[in-house]
Design a protein around this motif. Sequence first.
Motif, mmCIF file in Angstrom:
data_model
loop_
_atom_site.group_PDB
_atom_site.id
_atom_site.type_symbol
_atom_site.label_atom_id
_atom_site.label_comp_id
_atom_site.label_asym_id
_atom_site.label_seq_id
_atom_site.Cartn_x
_atom_site.Cartn_y
_atom_site.Cartn_z
ATOM 1 N N ILE A 75 59.554 25.026 -59.126
ATOM 2 C CA ILE A 75 58.974 25.858 -58.066
ATOM 3 C C ILE A 75 57.513 26.157 -58.366
ATOM 4 O O ILE A 75 56.671 26.145 -57.479
ATOM 5 C CB ILE A 75 59.753 27.181 -57.927
ATOM 6 C CG1 ILE A 75 61.120 26.921 -57.324
ATOM 7 C CG2 ILE A 75 58.971 28.166 -57.056
ATOM 8 C CD1 ILE A 75 62.011 28.131 -57.288
ATOM 9 N N ARG A 76 57.232 26.401 -59.620
ATOM 10 C CA ARG A 76 55.853 26.670 -59.990
ATOM 11 C C ARG A 76 54.972 25.470 -59.634
ATOM 12 O O ARG A 76 53.874 25.617 -59.098
ATOM 13 C CB ARG A 76 55.747 26.972 -61.485
ATOM 14 C CG ARG A 76 54.846 28.164 -61.784
ATOM 15 C CD ARG A 76 55.038 28.640 -63.195
ATOM 16 N NE ARG A 76 54.759 27.597 -64.160
ATOM 17 C CZ ARG A 76 53.524 27.272 -64.577
ATOM 18 N NH1 ARG A 76 52.492 27.927 -64.098
ATOM 19 N NH2 ARG A 76 53.359 26.334 -65.463
ATOM 20 N N GLU A 79 54.635 25.432 -55.868
ATOM 21 C CA GLU A 79 53.771 26.501 -55.386
ATOM 22 C C GLU A 79 52.312 26.197 -55.638
ATOM 23 O O GLU A 79 51.468 26.416 -54.765
ATOM 24 C CB GLU A 79 54.158 27.802 -56.103
ATOM 25 C CG GLU A 79 54.416 28.954 -55.175
ATOM 26 C CD GLU A 79 53.562 30.128 -55.563
ATOM 27 O OE1 GLU A 79 53.187 30.216 -56.737
ATOM 28 O OE2 GLU A 79 53.256 30.931 -54.675
ATOM 29 N N ASP A 80 52.024 25.685 -56.811
ATOM 30 C CA ASP A 80 50.633 25.358 -57.115
ATOM 31 C C ASP A 80 50.099 24.298 -56.162
ATOM 32 O O ASP A 80 49.009 24.429 -55.613
ATOM 33 C CB ASP A 80 50.513 24.883 -58.566
ATOM 34 C CG ASP A 80 50.592 26.054 -59.540
ATOM 35 O OD1 ASP A 80 50.665 27.203 -59.063
ATOM 36 O OD2 ASP A 80 50.587 25.818 -60.754
ATOM 37 N N VAL A 89 55.301 28.947 -49.174
ATOM 38 C CA VAL A 89 56.626 28.430 -49.476
ATOM 39 C C VAL A 89 57.710 29.450 -49.151
ATOM 40 O O VAL A 89 57.666 30.582 -49.630
ATOM 41 C CB VAL A 89 56.720 28.078 -50.976
ATOM 42 C CG1 VAL A 89 58.146 27.779 -51.370
ATOM 43 C CG2 VAL A 89 55.807 26.910 -51.306
ATOM 44 N N ILE B 66 57.298 33.418 -62.467
ATOM 45 C CA ILE B 66 58.653 33.037 -62.061
ATOM 46 C C ILE B 66 59.408 32.341 -63.179
ATOM 47 O O ILE B 66 60.628 32.249 -63.155
ATOM 48 C CB ILE B 66 58.621 32.141 -60.811
ATOM 49 C CG1 ILE B 66 59.998 32.100 -60.175
ATOM 50 C CG2 ILE B 66 58.124 30.755 -61.162
ATOM 51 C CD1 ILE B 66 60.107 31.224 -58.981
ATOM 52 N N THR B 67 58.700 31.867 -64.184
ATOM 53 C CA THR B 67 59.406 31.199 -65.277
ATOM 54 C C THR B 67 59.940 32.191 -66.311
ATOM 55 O O THR B 67 60.596 31.801 -67.259
ATOM 56 C CB THR B 67 58.516 30.159 -65.994
ATOM 57 O OG1 THR B 67 57.420 30.837 -66.599
ATOM 58 C CG2 THR B 67 58.003 29.138 -65.001
ATOM 59 N N VAL B 89 62.206 34.707 -47.025
ATOM 60 C CA VAL B 89 61.351 35.171 -48.109
ATOM 61 C C VAL B 89 60.274 34.149 -48.452
ATOM 62 O O VAL B 89 60.579 32.995 -48.721
ATOM 63 C CB VAL B 89 62.218 35.419 -49.363
ATOM 64 C CG1 VAL B 89 61.336 35.651 -50.571
ATOM 65 C CG2 VAL B 89 63.152 36.586 -49.147
ATOM 66 N N ILE B 90 59.042 34.576 -48.408
ATOM 67 C CA ILE B 90 57.949 33.724 -48.881
ATOM 68 C C ILE B 90 57.645 34.122 -50.310
ATOM 69 O O ILE B 90 57.432 35.298 -50.606
ATOM 70 C CB ILE B 90 56.677 33.880 -48.026
ATOM 71 C CG1 ILE B 90 56.899 33.275 -46.641
ATOM 72 C CG2 ILE B 90 55.498 33.191 -48.694
ATOM 73 C CD1 ILE B 90 55.666 33.278 -45.768
ATOM 74 N N LEU B 91 57.659 33.133 -51.191
ATOM 75 C CA LEU B 91 57.501 33.401 -52.608
ATOM 76 C C LEU B 91 56.076 33.176 -53.070
ATOM 77 O O LEU B 91 55.463 32.170 -52.744
ATOM 78 C CB LEU B 91 58.424 32.469 -53.389
ATOM 79 C CG LEU B 91 58.731 32.938 -54.789
ATOM 80 C CD1 LEU B 91 59.703 34.096 -54.708
ATOM 81 C CD2 LEU B 91 59.288 31.814 -55.610
ATOM 82 N N ASN B 93 53.604 33.397 -56.607
ATOM 83 C CA ASN B 93 53.491 33.551 -58.040
ATOM 84 C C ASN B 93 52.058 33.945 -58.365
ATOM 85 O O ASN B 93 51.143 33.187 -58.127
ATOM 86 C CB ASN B 93 53.813 32.201 -58.686
ATOM 87 C CG ASN B 93 54.402 32.367 -60.046
ATOM 88 O OD1 ASN B 93 55.619 32.375 -60.184
ATOM 89 N ND2 ASN B 93 53.564 32.530 -61.043
ATOM 90 N N ARG B 100 44.369 36.044 -57.988
ATOM 91 C CA ARG B 100 45.340 35.216 -57.291
ATOM 92 C C ARG B 100 46.321 36.085 -56.512
ATOM 93 O O ARG B 100 46.734 35.753 -55.408
ATOM 94 C CB ARG B 100 46.084 34.381 -58.333
ATOM 95 C CG ARG B 100 46.938 33.320 -57.722
ATOM 96 C CD ARG B 100 47.315 32.292 -58.763
ATOM 97 N NE ARG B 100 48.464 31.539 -58.291
ATOM 98 C CZ ARG B 100 48.911 30.438 -58.858
ATOM 99 N NH1 ARG B 100 48.299 29.954 -59.898
ATOM 100 N NH2 ARG B 100 49.963 29.822 -58.369
#
Lengths: 339, 339
Positions: A75-76, A79-80, A89, B66-67, B89-91, B93, B100
């Motif tokens: 996911i990271r 997302e990036d 997302v 998130i990790t 839900v929009i996630l 990080n 950011r």
Amino acid sequence: MREVARLAGVSVSTVSAAINGTAIVSPRRAQKVREAMDVLDYHPDQVARSLKVGRTEVVGVVMPDITNAFYPEVIRGIEDAAGQAGYSVILCNSNEDPAREQRHLSTLFSRRVDGVLIACSDASTAYDSLIRKRFPIVFFDRLPADTNRGAVCTDNLDAARSATEHLLQLGHRNIAMITGNLLHSTHRDRLEGFRKAMQERHVAILNEYLRGGDLQTRSGYEASLELLRLPRPPTAIIASNNKMMLGLMRAIGELSLACPAQVSVIGFDDYAWTEYFTPRLTVVKQKTYDIGCRAMSMLLTQIGSEGGSDQGEVVQLKAELLIRESTAAPAAKRARVRR
Amino acid sequence: MREVARLAGVSVSTVSAAINGTAIVSPRRAQKVREAMDVLDYHPDQVARSLKVGRTEVVGVVMPDITNAFYPEVIRGIEDAAGQAGYSVILCNSNEDPAREQRHLSTLFSRRVDGVLIACSDASTAYDSLIRKRFPIVFFDRLPADTNRGAVCTDNLDAARSATEHLLQLGHRNIAMITGNLLHSTHRDRLEGFRKAMQERHVAILNEYLRGGDLQTRSGYEASLELLRLPRPPTAIIASNNKMMLGLMRAIGELSLACPAQVSVIGFDDYAWTEYFTPRLTVVKQKTYDIGCRAMSMLLTQIGSEGGSDQGEVVQLKAELLIRESTAAPAAKRARVRR
DNA sequence: CTGTTAGCGCATTCAT
DNA sequence: ATGAATGCGCTAACAG
């Protein structure tokens, strides 16, 4: 927006142009617009924009279990890559439940996401309608049977083969595997890789050395107990996912077996803790972050080309075998390690 | 939608009414509408709907990492609660990066999300404008300094106090703590709880027993090394988060110290692997899933009441101390465990 | 270069 | 109970 236009002394279309760079706006006016936006704390309404342009710049991500540490890492990556392209997302957890997955897909569709990234938890046919619709979609990690759209995953066959070869080279012959749900490409490929490696060395796989698990810790534990209590227990075990490996380690501990002295172990996925375990775990490390990045950019090109290329490629990323302390030559064969 | 109306032989407004149950529609026509929707594979366009009604039924979730396995679990709670209410839900990080985070907040705002759930990675003032705007927002896990809006988190003070008391009861007096970033309420409270417990028992905390980490494994490792190499090393160490605990365990292993015989250890957060570690880890288990659920439903009520109640409550969930094998009486005091 | 205007797909009055 | 019409905020085509 009208307010901004008024305050800046221009028309709404000029404001729009200034924001999106759609047309050339004189620097002076552009400046005024920016000031007005600041003063009014104006944020362009993306939903109105989306309605107009027919794109939301949102993608949906559907996966089976966010608490499996594998997924947060991809996911990271997603997302990036998404962020760089101005995409947001929407996250959906299917919880390994096909019905729930379908529901998520449906709401994503209603929300007019521009595309979907998905790790399947259903049989292949479930995605046919989407594919027929030429809706932008790329599969990651778990692929449906007949992937004729974009997909990115680990080369699981190769990964499992490497792991098996490592064991074989150490001198193991009695190697067992705790497999995952074979409906999923991931675990099917992992089993296949194991088979291939054994076959290449002409080593037989005992039927009793193959145990199926449901990917959860408990099943790994139970399968391991059965394996280790066999009259002729395996000298090495490969677990097809990280949770089941945890169950395996527990079984070993409970039976007071020494790892790797009495039984060698290889698992999938590398997390912070695998390295601090006793013994430090030998694992197959997938390129989780890259999987996410690649999948996202692949989706982006699909979205860009508007269903242009029908045949998406499937990218396979090589995994890396991290040899640590949970694998060693089998006890009885210590003398002739280098076969 | 017009297509559906035509096929069903009704007007668009009837279709709308049939879908949303806004008005009474005769069963016969409702049935026809449903059929037409099926035939055309029609999915109501949520973005047009959103534009019209002024709600998107989407919320944004912003968190620092998130990790870190803590967050995926609360996300699951959020997602479940959101799904039940028809919300997506929009996630986002933030990666512990305030800039950011601000960017994410800004795009969320542009996308007209109905509310935001956030675990801060910035100083408190950053959220003031949002709060003033009475924009629906609830903080979770990490709270800004002056939370006058809804928030839900673990009772970290109590959690750390319990952990410390457990150590104290075992007979430890030389207790150290590896703290996190004290800008975050979470870690500030944890330190405070530690202090309180020690104070209540009139046990002094040596300055050299307090080491700050940056929440990553490496810093936990380094801090631990310093701690354990002290002329008079602590007999017990508390790590303020899970990653730093991992570093702590590594340091112990490298110095060939026995845990818990020579040094006891308590960490925060409970994951699958903490139980399979050697030794099995004594940890403070937070109610991660519940934090997510509660936060989401709190946000939902805020959204419902349209900025009605200005003063949001802050819910503190009790954590649970799971006593396992990494804590024991200090070596020198084995004889008088029950003080 | 800039302003005017017509919808994007839907929910919602207000008549009927 | 149902249908026709209006506009949510924005972009893009067009006219100036």
